[in-house]
Write a protein that holds these residues in place. Structure first.
Motif, PDB file in Angstrom:
ATOM      1  N   LEU A  16     -46.296 -30.726  23.741  1.00 55.53           N
ATOM      2  CA  LEU A  16     -45.309 -31.573  24.386  1.00 55.53           C
ATOM      3  C   LEU A  16     -43.910 -31.234  23.884  1.00 55.53           C
ATOM      4  CD1 LEU A  16     -45.006 -34.163  26.239  1.00 55.53           C
ATOM      5  CD2 LEU A  16     -45.113 -35.504  24.118  1.00 55.53           C
ATOM      6  N   LEU A  17     -42.951 -31.311  24.788  1.00 54.16           N
ATOM      7  CA  LEU A  17     -41.530 -31.301  24.461  1.00 54.16           C
ATOM      8  C   LEU A  17     -40.918 -32.463  25.229  1.00 54.16           C
ATOM      9  CD1 LEU A  17     -38.754 -30.175  23.526  1.00 54.16           C
ATOM     10  CD2 LEU A  17     -38.861 -28.587  25.466  1.00 54.16           C
ATOM     11  N   TRP A  18     -40.263 -33.374  24.522  1.00 53.11           N
ATOM     12  CA  TRP A  18     -39.627 -34.467  25.249  1.00 53.11           C
ATOM     13  C   TRP A  18     -38.269 -34.800  24.649  1.00 53.11           C
ATOM     14  CZ3 TRP A  18     -38.825 -39.429  23.077  1.00 53.11           C
ATOM     15  CH2 TRP A  18     -39.502 -39.715  21.892  1.00 53.11           C
ATOM     16  N   PRO A  56     -40.221 -35.999  29.526  1.00 56.78           N
ATOM     17  CA  PRO A  56     -41.352 -35.326  28.880  1.00 56.78           C
ATOM     18  C   PRO A  56     -41.778 -34.083  29.660  1.00 56.78           C
ATOM     19  CG  PRO A  56     -42.154 -37.178  30.155  1.00 56.78           C
ATOM     20  CD  PRO A  56     -40.660 -37.106  30.386  1.00 56.78           C
ATOM     21  N   LEU A  57     -42.184 -33.038  28.937  1.00 66.02           N
ATOM     22  CA  LEU A  57     -42.627 -31.789  29.542  1.00 66.02           C
ATOM     23  C   LEU A  57     -43.857 -31.284  28.790  1.00 66.02           C
ATOM     24  CD1 LEU A  57     -39.083 -30.359  29.903  1.00 66.02           C
ATOM     25  CD2 LEU A  57     -40.659 -30.510  31.827  1.00 66.02           C
ATOM     26  N   ALA A  58     -44.897 -30.928  29.532  1.00 68.30           N
ATOM     27  CA  ALA A  58     -46.141 -30.464  28.928  1.00 68.30           C
ATOM     28  C   ALA A  58     -46.036 -28.989  28.529  1.00 68.30           C
ATOM     29  CB  ALA A  58     -47.305 -30.658  29.897  1.00 68.30           C
ATOM     30  N   LEU A  59     -46.674 -28.638  27.403  1.00 69.17           N
ATOM     31  CA  LEU A  59     -46.768 -27.262  26.921  1.00 69.17           C
ATOM     32  C   LEU A  59     -48.245 -26.875  26.846  1.00 69.17           C
ATOM     33  CD1 LEU A  59     -44.187 -27.480  23.984  1.00 69.17           C
ATOM     34  CD2 LEU A  59     -43.758 -26.936  26.401  1.00 69.17           C
ATOM     35  N   LEU A  98     -32.600 -37.726  21.250  1.00 71.92           N
ATOM     36  CA  LEU A  98     -33.774 -37.444  20.429  1.00 71.92           C
ATOM     37  C   LEU A  98     -34.575 -36.308  21.063  1.00 71.92           C
ATOM     38  CD1 LEU A  98     -35.458 -38.532  17.972  1.00 71.92           C
ATOM     39  CD2 LEU A  98     -36.699 -39.932  19.633  1.00 71.92           C
ATOM     40  N   VAL A  99     -34.982 -35.347  20.239  1.00 73.47           N
ATOM     41  CA  VAL A  99     -35.814 -34.224  20.678  1.00 73.47           C
ATOM     42  C   VAL A  99     -37.068 -34.223  19.813  1.00 73.47           C
ATOM     43  CG1 VAL A  99     -35.956 -31.732  21.039  1.00 73.47           C
ATOM     44  CG2 VAL A  99     -33.760 -32.899  21.287  1.00 73.47           C
ATOM     45  N   SER A 100     -38.236 -34.235  20.453  1.00 75.60           N
ATOM     46  CA  SER A 100     -39.478 -34.310  19.682  1.00 75.60           C
ATOM     47  C   SER A 100     -40.603 -33.595  20.414  1.00 75.60           C
ATOM     48  CB  SER A 100     -39.859 -35.779  19.441  1.00 75.60           C
ATOM     49  OG  SER A 100     -41.067 -35.885  18.698  1.00 75.60           O
ATOM     50  N   GLY A 101     -41.687 -33.348  19.672  1.00 82.34           N
ATOM     51  CA  GLY A 101     -42.871 -32.727  20.248  1.00 82.34           C
ATOM     52  C   GLY A 101     -44.107 -33.589  20.126  1.00 82.34           C
TER      53      GLY A 101
END
Length: 240
Positions: A16-18, A56-59, A98-101
């Motif tokens: 995840l990258l959000w 949110p973006l899926a990896l 905020l940037v998180s995985g």
């Protein structure tokens, strides 16, 4: 608007990258974790995304990644070399992005560990960046060799990642578009000197006007747009 550019690493990511305002759209960290897990009674991930409270973006795998955060314009290379992209908006009244995985039922504890990002910093689960409060157009671009969205993979490994117009082996792609240049070591499976590569660029610019509704996955993640650049990308070196 004051320009800002910094590279940093997120060490742990759950596929995840959000990105979101640190105010989390008015929710507590615990509530946001509930929303993401589908356990909130009143709010869904889709709703948060559509109102610009979360991206949110899926990896495809749970590796960490190097992020370049840009407030301002992309360079020529940054604008031309991406293999995946998602564009939407964020409302940032708090002046912190905020940037998180990761986003789990224990997000309240995880949120407490997130500190201001500094140039060349490395953070376990995420960090935040100070920006002028306001509404932003947010562009998230993925770049090889570490494009975990699958954009690079659709070009070079279509059997694994799905077909893409014009699949091509990496070195064949390189020699066709760089006939007189040596390929980067990562493409030829050779050792390289120098720093790491940028995996994702998050670019913010002022939001102007309305945007069409975004395309979402079933879980509320934004859909990636994949493309094959005209010129085979060599990768963008980070400052880490």
């Amino acid at each position: 608007m004051t320009r800002k550019r910094l590279d940093f690493c997120i060490e742990e990511a759950g596929c995840l990258l959000w990105v979101a305002p640190r105010s989390l759209g008015g929710l507590s960290a615990a509530e946001l974790g509930q929303v993401w897990m589908g356990g909130h009674r009143e709010v869904t991930t889709d709703e948060l995304v559509r109102r610009g409270a979360m991206m949110p973006l899926a990896l495809y795998q749970d590796d960490g990644y190097v992020v370049r955060f840009i407030l301002g314009d992309l360079s020529e290379q940054e604008a031309s070399a991406w293999t995946s992209r998602a564009i939407w908006k964020l409302d940032v009244p708090c002046g912190e992005i905020l940037v998180s995985g990761v986003l789990t039922p224990d997000f309240q504890a995880e949120f407490a560990t997130m500190v201001p990002a500094e140039a060349n910093g490395s953070y376990w689960l995420g960090a935040y960046i100070t920006v002028p409060p306001g509404a932003y157009l947010v562009e998230i671009h993925g770049y090889p060799p570490g494009d975990l969205s699958g954009g690079w993979g659709t070009i070079t490994e279509p059997r694994m990642f799905g077909p893409h117009p014009g699949p091509e082996k990496p070195l064949e792609y390189w020699w066709r578009t760089h006939p007189d240049e040596t390929p980067p070591g990562w493409m030829a499976d050779e050792p390289e000197e120098g720093g790491s590569y940028v995996d994702f660029i998050i670019r913010l610019s002022p939001l102007e006007g309305e945007m069409a509704e975004p395309a979402l996955e079933e879980d509320g993640c934004l859909q990636w747009e994949f493309r094959k650049p005209d010129i085979c990308p060599a990768g963008i070196r980070s400052t880490l």
